[in-house]
Design a protein around this motif. Structure first.
Motif, PDB file in Angstrom:
ATOM      1  N   PHE A   5       0.899  -1.188  -0.088  1.00  0.00           N
ATOM      2  CA  PHE A   5      -0.077   0.010   0.125  1.00  0.00           C
ATOM      3  C   PHE A   5       1.055   1.319  -0.196  1.00  0.00           C
ATOM      4  CE2 PHE A   5      -2.844   3.050   1.838  1.00  0.00           C
ATOM      5  CZ  PHE A   5      -4.019   2.741   0.788  1.00  0.00           C
ATOM      6  N   GLU A   6       0.525   2.221  -0.901  1.00  0.00           N
ATOM      7  CA  GLU A   6       1.275   3.439  -0.667  1.00  0.00           C
ATOM      8  C   GLU A   6       0.559   4.672  -0.439  1.00  0.00           C
ATOM      9  OE1 GLU A   6       2.567   4.486  -4.911  1.00  0.00           O
ATOM     10  OE2 GLU A   6       1.152   3.386  -5.537  1.00  0.00           O
ATOM     11  N   ASN A   7       1.179   5.596   0.101  1.00  0.00           N
ATOM     12  CA  ASN A   7       0.692   6.710   0.411  1.00  0.00           C
ATOM     13  C   ASN A   7       1.520   7.953   0.665  1.00  0.00           C
ATOM     14  OD1 ASN A   7      -0.746   9.234   1.671  1.00  0.00           O
ATOM     15  ND2 ASN A   7      -1.381   7.889   3.499  1.00  0.00           N
ATOM     16  N   HIS A   8       1.962   8.588  -0.568  1.00  0.00           N
ATOM     17  CA  HIS A   8       2.781   9.742  -0.481  1.00  0.00           C
ATOM     18  C   HIS A   8       2.436  10.949  -1.324  1.00  0.00           C
ATOM     19  CE1 HIS A   8       4.743   7.904  -4.291  1.00  0.00           C
ATOM     20  NE2 HIS A   8       3.852   6.907  -3.863  1.00  0.00           N
ATOM     21  N   GLY A   9       2.874  11.945  -0.753  1.00  0.00           N
ATOM     22  CA  GLY A   9       2.924  13.254  -1.750  1.00  0.00           C
ATOM     23  C   GLY A   9       4.122  13.688  -2.428  1.00  0.00           C
ATOM     24  N   GLY A  10       5.288  12.944  -2.190  1.00  0.00           N
ATOM     25  CA  GLY A  10       6.542  13.332  -2.704  1.00  0.00           C
ATOM     26  C   GLY A  10       6.594  12.389  -3.921  1.00  0.00           C
ATOM     27  N   ARG A  11       7.212  12.896  -5.059  1.00  0.00           N
ATOM     28  CA  ARG A  11       7.560  11.907  -6.119  1.00  0.00           C
ATOM     29  C   ARG A  11       8.965  11.887  -6.178  1.00  0.00           C
ATOM     30  NH1 ARG A  11       2.316  13.579  -5.286  1.00  0.00           N
ATOM     31  NH2 ARG A  11       1.030  13.549  -7.228  1.00  0.00           N
ATOM     32  N   THR A  12       9.540  10.423  -6.404  1.00  0.00           N
ATOM     33  CA  THR A  12      10.822  10.233  -6.301  1.00  0.00           C
ATOM     34  C   THR A  12      11.309   9.998  -7.719  1.00  0.00           C
ATOM     35  OG1 THR A  12      10.891   9.664  -4.233  1.00  0.00           O
ATOM     36  CG2 THR A  12      12.600   8.677  -5.342  1.00  0.00           C
ATOM     37  N   TYR A  13      12.663  10.605  -8.271  1.00  0.00           N
ATOM     38  CA  TYR A  13      13.021  10.458  -9.683  1.00  0.00           C
ATOM     39  C   TYR A  13      14.423   9.663  -9.370  1.00  0.00           C
ATOM     40  CZ  TYR A  13       9.398  13.375 -10.597  1.00  0.00           C
ATOM     41  OH  TYR A  13       8.013  13.897 -10.962  1.00  0.00           O
ATOM     42  N   LEU A  14      14.716   8.807 -10.098  1.00  0.00           N
ATOM     43  CA  LEU A  14      15.748   7.829  -9.859  1.00  0.00           C
ATOM     44  C   LEU A  14      17.134   8.267 -10.537  1.00  0.00           C
ATOM     45  CD1 LEU A  14      14.262   4.155 -10.000  1.00  0.00           C
ATOM     46  CD2 LEU A  14      14.398   5.758  -8.170  1.00  0.00           C
ATOM     47  N   ASN A  15      17.264   9.168 -11.404  1.00  0.00           N
ATOM     48  CA  ASN A  15      18.384   9.576 -12.029  1.00  0.00           C
ATOM     49  C   ASN A  15      19.116   8.318 -12.537  1.00  0.00           C
ATOM     50  OD1 ASN A  15      18.776  12.347 -11.540  1.00  0.00           O
ATOM     51  ND2 ASN A  15      19.709  12.212  -9.569  1.00  0.00           N
ATOM     52  N   GLY A  16      18.323   7.516 -13.213  1.00  0.00           N
ATOM     53  CA  GLY A  16      19.100   6.188 -13.882  1.00  0.00           C
ATOM     54  C   GLY A  16      19.501   5.161 -12.937  1.00  0.00           C
ATOM     55  N   ASN A  17      19.023   5.230 -11.840  1.00  0.00           N
ATOM     56  CA  ASN A  17      19.419   3.918 -10.849  1.00  0.00           C
ATOM     57  C   ASN A  17      18.358   2.826 -10.986  1.00  0.00           C
ATOM     58  OD1 ASN A  17      21.597   4.413  -8.571  1.00  0.00           O
ATOM     59  ND2 ASN A  17      20.329   6.644  -8.764  1.00  0.00           N
ATOM     60  N   LYS A  18      18.493   1.724 -10.471  1.00  0.00           N
ATOM     61  CA  LYS A  18      17.518   0.561 -10.633  1.00  0.00           C
ATOM     62  C   LYS A  18      16.410   0.938  -9.915  1.00  0.00           C
ATOM     63  CE  LYS A  18      18.363  -3.949 -10.249  1.00  0.00           C
ATOM     64  NZ  LYS A  18      19.331  -5.019 -10.000  1.00  0.00           N
ATOM     65  N   PRO A  19      15.257   0.524 -10.157  1.00  0.00           N
ATOM     66  CA  PRO A  19      14.016   0.495  -9.568  1.00  0.00           C
ATOM     67  C   PRO A  19      14.023  -0.791  -8.733  1.00  0.00           C
ATOM     68  CG  PRO A  19      13.428   0.223 -11.723  1.00  0.00           C
ATOM     69  CD  PRO A  19      14.941   0.457 -11.859  1.00  0.00           C
ATOM     70  N   PHE A  20      13.309  -0.725  -7.627  1.00  0.00           N
ATOM     71  CA  PHE A  20      12.642  -1.998  -6.965  1.00  0.00           C
ATOM     72  C   PHE A  20      11.895  -2.936  -8.010  1.00  0.00           C
ATOM     73  CE2 PHE A  20      10.010  -3.571  -3.217  1.00  0.00           C
ATOM     74  CZ  PHE A  20      10.911  -4.635  -3.100  1.00  0.00           C
ATOM     75  N   GLY A  21      10.903  -2.265  -8.538  1.00  0.00           N
ATOM     76  CA  GLY A  21      10.028  -3.180  -9.420  1.00  0.00           C
ATOM     77  C   GLY A  21       9.445  -2.290 -10.470  1.00  0.00           C
ATOM     78  N   LYS A  22       8.762  -3.117 -11.288  1.00  0.00           N
ATOM     79  CA  LYS A  22       7.782  -2.526 -12.218  1.00  0.00           C
ATOM     80  C   LYS A  22       6.398  -2.372 -11.832  1.00  0.00           C
ATOM     81  CE  LYS A  22       7.302  -3.423 -17.380  1.00  0.00           C
ATOM     82  NZ  LYS A  22       6.050  -3.122 -17.238  1.00  0.00           N
ATOM     83  N   VAL A  23       5.765  -1.436 -12.011  1.00  0.00           N
ATOM     84  CA  VAL A  23       4.483  -1.267 -11.452  1.00  0.00           C
ATOM     85  C   VAL A  23       3.311  -1.865 -12.034  1.00  0.00           C
ATOM     86  CG1 VAL A  23       2.462   0.288 -10.779  1.00  0.00           C
ATOM     87  CG2 VAL A  23       4.699   1.105 -10.434  1.00  0.00           C
ATOM     88  N   LEU A  24       2.755  -2.987 -11.526  1.00  0.00           N
ATOM     89  CA  LEU A  24       1.574  -3.683 -12.368  1.00  0.00           C
ATOM     90  C   LEU A  24       0.224  -2.979 -12.235  1.00  0.00           C
ATOM     91  CD1 LEU A  24       2.803  -7.377 -11.645  1.00  0.00           C
ATOM     92  CD2 LEU A  24       3.363  -5.953 -13.693  1.00  0.00           C
ATOM     93  N   TYR A  25       0.070  -2.374 -10.622  1.00  0.00           N
ATOM     94  CA  TYR A  25      -0.986  -1.890 -10.296  1.00  0.00           C
ATOM     95  C   TYR A  25      -0.337  -0.966  -9.530  1.00  0.00           C
ATOM     96  CZ  TYR A  25      -5.461  -0.491  -8.548  1.00  0.00           C
ATOM     97  OH  TYR A  25      -6.359   0.224  -8.066  1.00  0.00           O
ATOM     98  N   GLY A  26      -1.041   0.623  -9.562  1.00  0.00           N
ATOM     99  CA  GLY A  26      -0.812   1.615  -8.403  1.00  0.00           C
ATOM    100  C   GLY A  26      -0.044   2.594  -9.034  1.00  0.00           C
ATOM    101  N   ALA A  27       0.840   3.614  -8.447  1.00  0.00           N
ATOM    102  CA  ALA A  27       1.412   4.601  -8.870  1.00  0.00           C
ATOM    103  C   ALA A  27       2.817   4.474  -8.923  1.00  0.00           C
ATOM    104  CB  ALA A  27       0.923   6.086  -8.032  1.00  0.00           C
ATOM    105  N   GLY A  28       3.527   4.192  -7.775  1.00  0.00           N
ATOM    106  CA  GLY A  28       4.993   3.909  -7.954  1.00  0.00           C
ATOM    107  C   GLY A  28       5.559   5.183  -7.492  1.00  0.00           C
ATOM    108  N   ASN A  29       6.870   5.279  -8.094  1.00  0.00           N
ATOM    109  CA  ASN A  29       7.810   6.365  -7.672  1.00  0.00           C
ATOM    110  C   ASN A  29       7.085   7.948  -8.021  1.00  0.00           C
ATOM    111  OD1 ASN A  29       9.881   5.253  -6.474  1.00  0.00           O
ATOM    112  ND2 ASN A  29      10.984   4.782  -8.484  1.00  0.00           N
ATOM    113  N   ASP A  30       6.733   8.085  -9.098  1.00  0.00           N
ATOM    114  CA  ASP A  30       6.176   9.313  -9.522  1.00  0.00           C
ATOM    115  C   ASP A  30       4.891   9.297 -10.142  1.00  0.00           C
ATOM    116  OD1 ASP A  30       6.839   8.104 -11.906  1.00  0.00           O
ATOM    117  OD2 ASP A  30       8.326   9.574 -12.257  1.00  0.00           O
ATOM    118  N   GLY A  31       4.191   8.242 -10.333  1.00  0.00           N
ATOM    119  CA  GLY A  31       2.863   8.178 -11.116  1.00  0.00           C
ATOM    120  C   GLY A  31       2.859   8.131 -12.551  1.00  0.00           C
ATOM    121  N   LYS A  32       4.416   8.405 -12.957  1.00  0.00           N
ATOM    122  CA  LYS A  32       4.304   8.288 -14.506  1.00  0.00           C
ATOM    123  C   LYS A  32       5.295   7.222 -14.978  1.00  0.00           C
ATOM    124  CE  LYS A  32       5.677  12.724 -14.218  1.00  0.00           C
ATOM    125  NZ  LYS A  32       5.301  13.410 -12.718  1.00  0.00           N
ATOM    126  N   SER A  33       6.244   7.129 -14.316  1.00  0.00           N
ATOM    127  CA  SER A  33       7.421   6.222 -14.889  1.00  0.00           C
ATOM    128  C   SER A  33       7.209   4.802 -15.085  1.00  0.00           C
ATOM    129  CB  SER A  33       8.574   6.488 -14.018  1.00  0.00           C
ATOM    130  OG  SER A  33       8.582   5.820 -12.813  1.00  0.00           O
TER     131      SER A  33
END
Ligand code: GLN
Length: 245
Positions: free
Chosen positions: A150-178
């Protein structure tokens, strides 16, 4: 390698300020999954102002916090930044959740001001309009099962090319766009999945335990399987409910 006679020490950083949504449940899960396998486990809680000897720690947990708490805790974190950085660069295991995840990066810019981060991972977070609140399901390379939370955040996190933890199958994730969630850097995982991340995702818990044991004792560690049938059933339910109707 046999895990009998092994021991892990978990450092819970600043639960006096970073303990949103019961992050202690993640500690309990790590402890139990070690103990059930005969691996000795202890947790040391460090509140703000306490001295931390990172050389004694095998897993560090940084929990979630509100913007207000993050702004306060950031001062204490900056005091331990260089020891914490050495720990991370040396392959120390870290699980950082939500507010803690944001603090791993360079900064978290909020409407109320700038919160300086630990700069352990080259990422940054900015508050944008609206909060990202929902269930979330990920496909992570680190584990076989989907990661649910479950996620609940106002901040959007940008990875600058770092590896993500996962690909979003459902939900918003780091920034709701990537389409990506969290970050993985060396043995650090940062993620927005808060609350019972590890009890819900025993494979992530075991990933952290295995990495910590391998760093401490060397060689490849194979953990004794545990009965995770209930967790698998719940995981399957969530996956089908949100990803595949
Ligand atoms: N305060 C941060 C945000 O709203 C993190 C919140 C949290 O830890 N859930 O983005």
């Amino acid at each position: 390698m046999e895990t009998k006679d092994m021991k892990l020490t978990i450092g819970h950083l600043y639960p006096d300020l970073l303990n949103l949504y019961g992050d202690r449940g993640n500690i309990a899960c790590l402890m139990k999954r070690c103990i059930w396998r005969g691996i000795e486990a202890e947790t040391i809680e460090f509140n703000t102002g306490d001295q931390i000897d990172f050389s004694k720690l095998d897993i560090v947990l940084l929990g979630g916090g509100s913007d207000r708490e993050q702004a306060i805790v950031c001062k204490s974190l900056l005091e331990i930044q260089s020891e914490f950085k050495d720990y991370v660069e040396d392959g120390g295991v870290v699980i950082a959740v939500c507010g803690g995840y944001q603090l791993l990066g360079k900064y978290y810019k909020t409407d109320a001001g700038m919160i300086e981060g630990l700069n352990l991972v080259d990422i940054y977070t900015e508050q944008e309009e609206g909060r990202l609140i929902d269930n979330i399901v990920l496909d992570s390379e680190l584990v076989d099962m989907p990661v649910v939370g479950f996620e609940n955040h106002g901040g959007r996190t940008y990875l600058n090319g770092n590896k993500p933890f996962g690909k979003v199958l459902y939900g918003a994730g780091n920034d709701g766009k990537s389409g990506y969630e969290g970050v993985v850097y060396k043995n650090v995982i940062g993620t927005y999945l808060h609350g019972p991340l590890l009890p819900k995702n025993p494979q992530v818990s075991d990933y952290l335990i295995r990495k910590a044991l391998e760093r401490k004792y060397g060689g490849e560690v194979i953990l004794t399987p545990l009965d995770d049938s209930q967790e698998k059933e719940a995981n399957d339910y969530i996956y089908h409910r949100f990803v595949k109707e």
